[in-house]
Structure formats: C-alpha cells, structure tokens
Design a protein around this motif. Sequence first.
Motif, PDB file in Angstrom:
ATOM      1  N   GLU A  16     -56.614  36.202  24.105  1.00 17.44           N
ATOM      2  CA  GLU A  16     -57.049  34.867  24.519  1.00 17.44           C
ATOM      3  C   GLU A  16     -56.267  33.792  23.767  1.00 17.44           C
ATOM      4  OE1 GLU A  16     -61.320  32.659  24.946  1.00 17.44           O
ATOM      5  OE2 GLU A  16     -60.756  33.316  22.918  1.00 17.44           O
ATOM      6  N   ALA A  17     -56.105  33.963  22.451  1.00 18.45           N
ATOM      7  CA  ALA A  17     -55.413  32.963  21.635  1.00 18.45           C
ATOM      8  C   ALA A  17     -53.939  32.849  22.028  1.00 18.45           C
ATOM      9  CB  ALA A  17     -55.549  33.316  20.154  1.00 18.45           C
ATOM     10  N   ILE A  18     -53.304  33.977  22.303  1.00 23.62           N
ATOM     11  CA  ILE A  18     -51.899  33.958  22.723  1.00 23.62           C
ATOM     12  C   ILE A  18     -51.767  33.248  24.070  1.00 23.62           C
ATOM     13  CG2 ILE A  18     -50.004  35.427  23.526  1.00 23.62           C
ATOM     14  CD1 ILE A  18     -50.817  37.431  21.329  1.00 23.62           C
ATOM     15  N   PHE A  19     -52.685  33.521  24.988  1.00 17.00           N
ATOM     16  CA  PHE A  19     -52.686  32.830  26.277  1.00 17.00           C
ATOM     17  C   PHE A  19     -52.797  31.321  26.087  1.00 17.00           C
ATOM     18  CE2 PHE A  19     -55.395  30.864  29.541  1.00 17.00           C
ATOM     19  CZ  PHE A  19     -54.567  30.974  30.642  1.00 17.00           C
ATOM     20  N   ILE A  20     -53.683  30.894  25.195  1.00 16.36           N
ATOM     21  CA  ILE A  20     -53.886  29.461  24.944  1.00 16.36           C
ATOM     22  C   ILE A  20     -52.622  28.839  24.363  1.00 16.36           C
ATOM     23  CG2 ILE A  20     -55.152  27.808  23.520  1.00 16.36           C
ATOM     24  CD1 ILE A  20     -57.574  29.797  23.810  1.00 16.36           C
ATOM     25  N   MET A  21     -51.997  29.530  23.413  1.00 19.09           N
ATOM     26  CA  MET A  21     -50.765  28.990  22.822  1.00 19.09           C
ATOM     27  C   MET A  21     -49.665  28.846  23.866  1.00 19.09           C
ATOM     28  SD  MET A  21     -50.040  30.312  19.011  1.00 19.09           S
ATOM     29  CE  MET A  21     -51.020  29.704  17.638  1.00 19.09           C
ATOM     30  N   VAL A  43     -53.347  32.779  10.331  1.00 24.39           N
ATOM     31  CA  VAL A  43     -53.602  33.561  11.538  1.00 24.39           C
ATOM     32  C   VAL A  43     -52.899  32.934  12.740  1.00 24.39           C
ATOM     33  CG1 VAL A  43     -55.409  34.207  13.190  1.00 24.39           C
ATOM     34  CG2 VAL A  43     -55.751  34.598  10.750  1.00 24.39           C
ATOM     35  N   LEU A  44     -52.929  31.597  12.835  1.00 27.01           N
ATOM     36  CA  LEU A  44     -52.228  30.926  13.934  1.00 27.01           C
ATOM     37  C   LEU A  44     -50.741  31.249  13.930  1.00 27.01           C
ATOM     38  CD1 LEU A  44     -53.762  27.328  14.105  1.00 27.01           C
ATOM     39  CD2 LEU A  44     -54.234  29.285  15.587  1.00 27.01           C
ATOM     40  N   LEU A  45     -50.137  31.307  12.761  1.00 29.47           N
ATOM     41  CA  LEU A  45     -48.706  31.626  12.686  1.00 29.47           C
ATOM     42  C   LEU A  45     -48.438  33.030  13.221  1.00 29.47           C
ATOM     43  CD1 LEU A  45     -47.304  30.158   9.346  1.00 29.47           C
ATOM     44  CD2 LEU A  45     -47.323  29.171  11.626  1.00 29.47           C
ATOM     45  N   ARG A  46     -49.289  33.991  12.876  1.00 32.91           N
ATOM     46  CA  ARG A  46     -49.081  35.338  13.394  1.00 32.91           C
ATOM     47  C   ARG A  46     -49.237  35.360  14.915  1.00 32.91           C
ATOM     48  NH1 ARG A  46     -48.657  40.412  11.530  1.00 32.91           N
ATOM     49  NH2 ARG A  46     -47.216  39.268  10.182  1.00 32.91           N
ATOM     50  N   LEU A  47     -50.212  34.636  15.421  1.00 35.03           N
ATOM     51  CA  LEU A  47     -50.402  34.564  16.867  1.00 35.03           C
ATOM     52  C   LEU A  47     -49.199  33.912  17.541  1.00 35.03           C
ATOM     53  CD1 LEU A  47     -54.145  33.463  16.843  1.00 35.03           C
ATOM     54  CD2 LEU A  47     -53.273  35.693  17.586  1.00 35.03           C
ATOM     55  N   ALA A  48     -48.631  32.884  16.909  1.00 34.17           N
ATOM     56  CA  ALA A  48     -47.438  32.235  17.459  1.00 34.17           C
ATOM     57  C   ALA A  48     -46.257  33.193  17.463  1.00 34.17           C
ATOM     58  CB  ALA A  48     -47.106  30.983  16.654  1.00 34.17           C
ATOM     59  N   PRO A  54     -38.951  37.104  20.210  1.00 36.06           N
ATOM     60  CA  PRO A  54     -37.989  36.834  19.134  1.00 36.06           C
ATOM     61  C   PRO A  54     -37.400  35.430  19.142  1.00 36.06           C
ATOM     62  CG  PRO A  54     -36.892  38.028  20.873  1.00 36.06           C
ATOM     63  CD  PRO A  54     -38.342  37.937  21.280  1.00 36.06           C
ATOM     64  N   GLY A  55     -37.824  34.562  20.044  1.00 39.43           N
ATOM     65  CA  GLY A  55     -37.334  33.193  20.035  1.00 39.43           C
ATOM     66  C   GLY A  55     -38.006  32.370  18.955  1.00 39.43           C
ATOM     67  N   ARG A  56     -37.542  31.150  18.785  1.00 38.75           N
ATOM     68  CA  ARG A  56     -38.169  30.228  17.852  1.00 38.75           C
ATOM     69  C   ARG A  56     -39.447  29.679  18.478  1.00 38.75           C
ATOM     70  NH1 ARG A  56     -35.544  28.183  13.565  1.00 38.75           N
ATOM     71  NH2 ARG A  56     -36.684  26.210  13.739  1.00 38.75           N
ATOM     72  N   PHE A  57     -40.334  29.192  17.641  1.00 38.83           N
ATOM     73  CA  PHE A  57     -41.538  28.566  18.151  1.00 38.83           C
ATOM     74  C   PHE A  57     -41.155  27.338  18.981  1.00 38.83           C
ATOM     75  CE2 PHE A  57     -44.251  29.933  14.216  1.00 38.83           C
ATOM     76  CZ  PHE A  57     -44.099  31.254  14.585  1.00 38.83           C
ATOM     77  N   PRO A  58     -41.853  27.061  20.082  1.00 37.19           N
ATOM     78  CA  PRO A  58     -41.558  25.876  20.893  1.00 37.19           C
ATOM     79  C   PRO A  58     -42.220  24.618  20.338  1.00 37.19           C
ATOM     80  CG  PRO A  58     -43.279  27.155  21.937  1.00 37.19           C
ATOM     81  CD  PRO A  58     -42.852  27.937  20.721  1.00 37.19           C
ATOM     82  N   GLU A 179     -52.295   9.263  24.492  1.00 41.33           N
ATOM     83  CA  GLU A 179     -53.409  10.194  24.364  1.00 41.33           C
ATOM     84  C   GLU A 179     -52.883  11.552  23.893  1.00 41.33           C
ATOM     85  OE1 GLU A 179     -55.979   8.324  28.114  1.00 41.33           O
ATOM     86  OE2 GLU A 179     -54.783  10.164  28.366  1.00 41.33           O
ATOM     87  N   ASN A 180     -53.778  12.409  23.419  1.00 50.21           N
ATOM     88  CA  ASN A 180     -53.326  13.744  23.007  1.00 50.21           C
ATOM     89  C   ASN A 180     -54.470  14.736  23.093  1.00 50.21           C
ATOM     90  OD1 ASN A 180     -54.425  14.313  20.009  1.00 50.21           O
ATOM     91  ND2 ASN A 180     -53.870  12.146  20.140  1.00 50.21           N
ATOM     92  N   MET A 181     -54.101  16.002  22.990  1.00 53.96           N
ATOM     93  CA  MET A 181     -55.075  17.086  22.959  1.00 53.96           C
ATOM     94  C   MET A 181     -55.070  17.713  21.574  1.00 53.96           C
ATOM     95  SD  MET A 181     -56.056  17.027  26.156  1.00 53.96           S
ATOM     96  CE  MET A 181     -57.053  18.500  26.242  1.00 53.96           C
ATOM     97  N   ARG A 182     -56.230  18.091  21.097  1.00 54.76           N
ATOM     98  CA  ARG A 182     -56.338  18.961  19.932  1.00 54.76           C
ATOM     99  C   ARG A 182     -56.724  20.326  20.478  1.00 54.76           C
ATOM    100  NH1 ARG A 182     -57.349  15.093  15.779  1.00 54.76           N
ATOM    101  NH2 ARG A 182     -56.284  13.201  16.506  1.00 54.76           N
ATOM    102  N   VAL A 183     -55.953  21.337  20.169  1.00 56.53           N
ATOM    103  CA  VAL A 183     -56.125  22.651  20.796  1.00 56.53           C
ATOM    104  C   VAL A 183     -56.498  23.680  19.730  1.00 56.53           C
ATOM    105  CG1 VAL A 183     -55.084  24.381  22.275  1.00 56.53           C
ATOM    106  CG2 VAL A 183     -54.375  21.988  22.478  1.00 56.53           C
ATOM    107  N   PHE A 184     -57.536  24.475  20.009  1.00 58.16           N
ATOM    108  CA  PHE A 184     -58.067  25.413  19.031  1.00 58.16           C
ATOM    109  C   PHE A 184     -58.032  26.841  19.587  1.00 58.16           C
ATOM    110  CE2 PHE A 184     -60.420  21.345  18.642  1.00 58.16           C
ATOM    111  CZ  PHE A 184     -59.809  20.898  17.479  1.00 58.16           C
ATOM    112  N   PRO A 185     -56.923  27.553  19.431  1.00 54.52           N
ATOM    113  CA  PRO A 185     -56.800  28.907  20.001  1.00 54.52           C
ATOM    114  C   PRO A 185     -57.781  29.918  19.435  1.00 54.52           C
ATOM    115  CG  PRO A 185     -54.638  27.990  19.473  1.00 54.52           C
ATOM    116  CD  PRO A 185     -55.649  27.090  18.852  1.00 54.52           C
ATOM    117  N   ILE A 186     -58.266  29.711  18.195  1.00 53.07           N
ATOM    118  CA  ILE A 186     -59.205  30.665  17.608  1.00 53.07           C
ATOM    119  C   ILE A 186     -60.615  30.076  17.557  1.00 53.07           C
ATOM    120  CG2 ILE A 186     -57.415  31.883  16.326  1.00 53.07           C
ATOM    121  CD1 ILE A 186     -58.397  30.504  13.783  1.00 53.07           C
ATOM    122  N   SER A 187     -60.903  29.175  18.477  1.00 54.28           N
ATOM    123  CA  SER A 187     -62.214  28.551  18.529  1.00 54.28           C
ATOM    124  C   SER A 187     -63.344  29.573  18.631  1.00 54.28           C
ATOM    125  CB  SER A 187     -62.279  27.589  19.717  1.00 54.28           C
ATOM    126  OG  SER A 187     -63.495  26.890  19.745  1.00 54.28           O
TER     127      SER A 187
END
Length: 302
Positions: A16-21, A43-48, A54-58, A179-187
């Motif tokens: 679920e968290a990977i899908f959200i990211m 934990v977020l870094l590992r999920l990213a 193998p690419g860089r984070f977007p 405006e912006n979103m705050r996103v919580f993949p491990i909510s």
Amino acid sequence: MSAVIQRSHLDWLESEAIFIMREVAAESEKPVLLFSGGKDSVVLLRLAEKAFRPGRFPFPLMHIDTGHNFDEVIAFRDARAAELGETLIVRSVEDSIRRGSVVLRRETDSRNAAQAVTLLEAIEEFGFDACIGGARRDEEKARAKERIFSFRDEFGQWDPKAQRPELWSLFNTRVHRGENMRVFPISNWTELDVWQYIQREQLALPPIYFSHEREVIRRKGLLVPVTRLTPPQDGEKVERLPVRFRTVGDISCTCPVASDAADTAAIIAETAVTDITERGATRMDDQTSEASMERRKKEGYF
C-alpha cells in the motif's frame, strides 16, 4: 499446481505504501520527502528504495531543523542521505528566527510548533506541491482524523471538516498553485508495525532509540533528559537511568522512557504490551490542550 504465496500484514502495508509513493510521483509536479533521521522517516526511505530503485528518487529529501535536535539524529540523517546518494535539503528554524518570521519568548522554548513556519517558507521557496511524511494515525488523536492525501490550502492550513474522500484507494491530488498535499504512506501502520518492519528489513537507526544510560529528572510524570535546554529546576533530583527514546524531536520537549531494550527484538516485545502512545509517553508539548496537535496542524504543522 503452483504454490500459494503467503503474504504477511507487513507485506500488505508495504505494498500500500509503495503504491501511494508511486501515486505521488505520478500525480505531483514537485514532491519532496521529509526526512528527519527518525524511525518513521527511515522506513519511508526503505519504501522509496523499493518503489523507485535502481533509479534515483523522483523527489529530494528535506528536513526542517529546529536547531534543538539530538546530535546523534542529525549525524545519522546526514550519513544516511549521503549513503543513498540523494539530495538533502535542510531548512532551519534558526533562519526563520533571524528573518523575524518566527518569534520565541525564550531560546529554550520548544520549537516544534515553529517548524510549521519554516516548512511553509520552504514549500514556497521550492514550489513543492506534495510533502511526503511519516505521520501515522495511531500516534495522536488529530492525526487519526487525517486522510492519506491531506489537502492544505494556499496558507498551508488544514481543515479537518473539508477533507477529500478516499474510496477504493482513489486519491484526489489536484491542487491549484500555492496549495499542496501532505501525504502519509504509512498512515495505516502502528508503532509495532514500524518496529517489526525495521527488524525485517534490518534498518539502521540513531543509537538513542536503543537502551543507554542518560541523566534524567522526573517532571510531570515524564523522564526529562538533562541538557542545556532542559536543566534541573530547584528541588529536582538528577538520576542516571537506562532509557531509550520512542520518538525523536526537539530536545526541549522530547523525553525518553525507562527501558533495558538494547535491540530491535526487545523493543518489539516492549511495544507489544504498552498501552500508552509514543507521543503521550514522551512529548511534553502534547500534554496541554493549548499546544494540541490539531491546533498546530491547522496552522501548517506536519
């Protein structure tokens, strides 16, 4: 007949968290991942990594530094970002104080709430339209009210009564400029889930998460670490006890708990039987309604 693959609850949470990211990366023009060096952001870094390697984070990493962080956590933050080879942006509450956008009564005051100002300034500076963070619903009552994709208006404010529906994992990410979103993949994760994932993935953490001896004083039912920002007051007795931190943040308001848990397995065993949330047990600034998380979130706090 092919074998049936058994998936654990951690597998489902991870998926679920990977899908959200990936949804953030696909739908947002300029996202950023908030990384403090704390366990949830680790934990977020590992999920990213699992979502984008193998690419860089977007997106870059960013930390809003209060200037009152534990040295061990800052050192870990810098080392981990360098190890990953990802860009780390640091913006400091100290800079906001010098600009006059943050005014504190005393140098030793908690700067947790002041982070909101610096965060909003950084969002405006870089034009970020989505900030990925490690907040979880089990941490605090106000966070339990929040959606995974939490909309913030052009002033960075959160309205708990005007949130977007998230039916069938469909997320409305549309925002206007400013405006912006705050996103919580491990909510949907719990503190226990986080520690079990850390154990499974063998993730490194700042050493203060594990049992160590430290000078503390007892104040309002909490163990307060003895530091230049939190010195003993008249009549308070300094004790040296084995403690660990369940959460890390501003030194002026973050407290350890008594613990002999020196490894991840022992922490999991402790966490499984506790009935006090990590913030309820360790944050001095969450003890009063005046400093409530909901009020701070409405003002722009993460």
